[in-house]
Design a protein around this motif. Structure first.
Motif, PDB file in Angstrom:
ATOM      1  N   TYR A 191     115.393 109.787 153.158  1.00  0.00           N
ATOM      2  CA  TYR A 191     116.841 109.819 152.982  1.00  0.00           C
ATOM      3  C   TYR A 191     117.166 110.056 151.515  1.00  0.00           C
ATOM      4  CZ  TYR A 191     117.317 107.833 157.682  1.00  0.00           C
ATOM      5  OH  TYR A 191     117.273 107.637 159.038  1.00  0.00           O
ATOM      6  N   ALA A 241     125.406 114.242 152.831  1.00  0.00           N
ATOM      7  CA  ALA A 241     124.806 115.445 153.408  1.00  0.00           C
ATOM      8  C   ALA A 241     125.550 116.679 152.932  1.00  0.00           C
ATOM      9  CB  ALA A 241     124.831 115.362 154.925  1.00  0.00           C
ATOM     10  N   GLY A 277     121.381 108.414 151.172  1.00  0.00           N
ATOM     11  CA  GLY A 277     121.759 107.898 152.479  1.00  0.00           C
ATOM     12  C   GLY A 277     121.734 108.917 153.605  1.00  0.00           C
ATOM     13  N   ALA A 278     121.539 110.192 153.277  1.00  0.00           N
ATOM     14  CA  ALA A 278     121.529 111.238 154.307  1.00  0.00           C
ATOM     15  C   ALA A 278     120.089 111.599 154.666  1.00  0.00           C
ATOM     16  CB  ALA A 278     122.271 112.468 153.810  1.00  0.00           C
ATOM     17  N   LEU A 279     119.812 111.688 155.960  1.00  0.00           N
ATOM     18  CA  LEU A 279     118.469 112.059 156.400  1.00  0.00           C
ATOM     19  C   LEU A 279     118.171 113.484 155.937  1.00  0.00           C
ATOM     20  CD1 LEU A 279     115.915 111.419 158.010  1.00  0.00           C
ATOM     21  CD2 LEU A 279     117.076 112.284 160.054  1.00  0.00           C
ATOM     22  N   THR A 280     117.156 113.619 155.082  1.00  0.00           N
ATOM     23  CA  THR A 280     116.840 114.919 154.475  1.00  0.00           C
ATOM     24  C   THR A 280     115.520 115.476 155.007  1.00  0.00           C
ATOM     25  OG1 THR A 280     118.053 114.278 152.501  1.00  0.00           O
ATOM     26  CG2 THR A 280     116.540 116.120 152.266  1.00  0.00           C
ATOM     27  N   ASP A 283     110.581 109.129 157.473  1.00  0.00           N
ATOM     28  CA  ASP A 283     111.812 109.882 157.243  1.00  0.00           C
ATOM     29  C   ASP A 283     112.206 109.668 155.783  1.00  0.00           C
ATOM     30  OD1 ASP A 283     111.840 110.547 159.903  1.00  0.00           O
ATOM     31  OD2 ASP A 283     113.405 109.113 160.455  1.00  0.00           O
ATOM     32  N   ALA A 307     126.967 108.543 152.268  1.00  0.00           N
ATOM     33  CA  ALA A 307     126.356 109.705 152.914  1.00  0.00           C
ATOM     34  C   ALA A 307     126.811 110.969 152.210  1.00  0.00           C
ATOM     35  CB  ALA A 307     126.742 109.745 154.392  1.00  0.00           C
ATOM     36  N   THR A 351     111.698 105.718 154.975  1.00  0.00           N
ATOM     37  CA  THR A 351     111.669 104.746 156.068  1.00  0.00           C
ATOM     38  C   THR A 351     110.606 105.128 157.097  1.00  0.00           C
ATOM     39  OG1 THR A 351     113.185 105.954 157.517  1.00  0.00           O
ATOM     40  CG2 THR A 351     114.194 104.524 155.839  1.00  0.00           C
ATOM     41  N   ASP A 385     118.487 104.429 160.243  1.00  0.00           N
ATOM     42  CA  ASP A 385     119.142 104.797 158.991  1.00  0.00           C
ATOM     43  C   ASP A 385     118.267 104.341 157.826  1.00  0.00           C
ATOM     44  OD1 ASP A 385     119.524 102.036 158.599  1.00  0.00           O
ATOM     45  OD2 ASP A 385     121.435 102.103 159.702  1.00  0.00           O
ATOM     46  N   ALA A 386     118.832 104.401 156.603  1.00  0.00           N
ATOM     47  CA  ALA A 386     118.043 104.124 155.400  1.00  0.00           C
ATOM     48  C   ALA A 386     118.060 102.655 155.000  1.00  0.00           C
ATOM     49  CB  ALA A 386     118.568 104.976 154.250  1.00  0.00           C
ATOM     50  N   ASP A 417     113.026 114.719 158.216  1.00  0.00           N
ATOM     51  CA  ASP A 417     112.789 113.969 159.449  1.00  0.00           C
ATOM     52  C   ASP A 417     111.334 114.145 159.868  1.00  0.00           C
ATOM     53  OD1 ASP A 417     113.330 112.451 161.675  1.00  0.00           O
ATOM     54  OD2 ASP A 417     114.230 114.111 162.808  1.00  0.00           O
TER      55      ASP A 417
END
Lengths: 164, 276
Positions: free
Chosen positions: B46, B18, B49-52, B44, B16, B77, B83-84, B54
């Motif tokens: 990512y 972020a 691994g970080a949700l960028t 979504d 992650a 996703t 999650d990713a 949404d």
């Protein structure tokens, strides 16, 4: 991360307020203005008639929030004689310049500087600046003339700042 | 200049990051935009691994996001994923060079399967008065021709390809047709090819599903300036105007002629004087 609707036509270009006339009342200058791009040599396209000035249509307008709006006219011509912009070189600081748009809006400027610049040394990126403080540039030719090439050696560049 | 991303690789252990995504641009950063061009699904996105992004909806362009040069793992996703770990596209590695300008496009391949392509955007400076038109085929459709004013200007453009044109700034009436034909499957539509701007047009959607459409991305600030203002032709107000023509409103060539004659006369007088 900013998001926008990417659909064609979702972000129509802002309508451009085109200048149609520029006047310097105290000097008796009153010329029509035509929107122009570049000529075949990549220079600002100009009418042969010194009474028709060119506004660089890809740059800022006199109503833009930022950048330099450039309006230029021939200082002279074989067919039309001496043009009104020949008077610009003697404009005192504070001289009022009035531009009028195609739809009748006016924008007023005050002359800040008048300079005679050798054409080989002009920073055109600065003159045609699109991002800095808003101002008006009135440009013509002056100084010595090369009688074999038919060109003046200098540009007269007048910068004027908006009158609030 | 494109890289087709490898699709369908299982997600590995992602770190992650972020906090690693910078808040502001720095010198040398790459610029990354993301276009969602898969019809009908909200997703979504990512990055590492970080949700960028949404709830990213089709037809939406995100960015540009300034990122330090490097390789980023991007996974797309379903919008309800926690999650990713179960991407519908990717994860894919995007390698971004310093100062590069990129658009990652989630789209359908020619057969209608979701995929992703990283395009490099041409940000070279344009001549004054010109605009750049980039056309990208990211639709579930065979190869196409792009017509301007009814005439083909780009031919046989296949998914996921692009073609780049430099044009005088102005509005182009563009349509898209199956290659070798002129019957539009998209358009005609007016496309503003703005001066000093790369106008990137994406043909996306699915021919079979009848939802082909155009999406547009613009990258401005690529202009240059006129190289001069040649604003005089006659020498009538020249500071070096010959003295014997001052006050006369006559042509420069005539003035030159007079000057030459005058000089000639003087020279003859001097010669005559010397001869005495």
């Amino acid at each position: 991360m900013p998001r926008t609707d990417a659909a064609l036509g979702a972000h129509p270009a802002e309508p451009v307020v085109q200048p149609a006339r520029v006047q310097v009342p105290s000097l008796g200058i009153d010329v029509a203005v035509s929107p122009e791009g570049v000529d075949a040599k990549g220079a600002l396209a100009l009418s042969d008639d010194p009474a028709i000035a060119s506004w660089y249509r890809y740059g800022p307008t006199p109503w833009s929030a930022s950048g330099t709006s450039v309006i230029a006219a021939h200082v002279d011509s074989f067919d039309y004689g001496v043009g009104q912009f020949a008077l610009l070189k003697d404009a005192p600081s504070g001289t009022e310049v009035v531009t009028t748009s195609v739809d009748g809006q006016t924008a007023r400027f005050s002359v800040e500087s008048v300079s005679m610049v050798d054409k080989t040394g002009v920073d055109w990126a600065a003159v045609f600046d699109r991002a800095g403080a808003h101002r008006l540039a009135l440009i013509t030719c002056g100084g010595e003339f090369n009688y074999s090439t038919g060109h003046y050696l200098s540009n007269v560049i007048v910068y004027a700042v908006p009158i609030a | 200049m494109r890289k087709t991303l490898i699709v369908g690789i299982a997600a590995g252990a992602l770190v992650a990051v972020a906090a690693a995504l910078p808040a502001s641009a720095a010198e040398g950063d790459a610029q990354l935009s993301v276009l969602h061009a898969v019809p009908g699904v909200t997703v979504d996105v990512y990055v590492n691994g970080a949700l960028t992004l949404d709830d990213f909806t089709p037809g939406t362009l995100a960015g540009p996001l300034p990122l330090p040069a490097g390789t980023y793992s991007v996974a797309i996703t379903a919008s309800d994923a926690a999650d990713a770990s179960s991407p519908v596209i990717g994860p894919v590695d995007l390698t971004l060079a310093a100062n590069g300008n990129y658009t990652a496009v989630a789209h359908l391949d020619a057969a209608g399967k979701p995929t992703a392509t990283l395009f490099t955007n041409d940000t070279a400076t344009l001549a004054a008065g010109e605009g750049r038109l980039t056309v990208r085929h990211v639709a579930a459709a065979p190869a196409v021709d792009v017509l301007a004013g009814g005439s083909p200007v780009i031919t046989n453009l296949a998914n996921p390809g692009e073609s780049v044109l430099t044009l005088p700034a102005g509005t182009v009436s563009a349509s898209v047709a199956a290659t070798g034909t002129t019957d539009p499957v998209i358009g005609p539509a007016d496309v503003d090819v703005a001066e000093g701007t790369n106008t990137i047009v994406y043909a996306w959607g699915s021919l079979a599903d009848g939802n082909l459409a155009l999406a547009v991305q613009t990258i401005g600030g690529l202009h240059s300036n006129p190289g001069g203002v040649p604003a005089g032709t006659a020498g009538l107000v020249a500071t070096n105007k010959p003295a014997d023509t001052s006050g006369l409103l006559i042509g420069g060539a005539f003035a030159l002629l007079l000057a030459a004659l005058g000089a000639g006369v003087v020279r003859k007088r001097l010669l005559a004087k010397d001869a005495r």
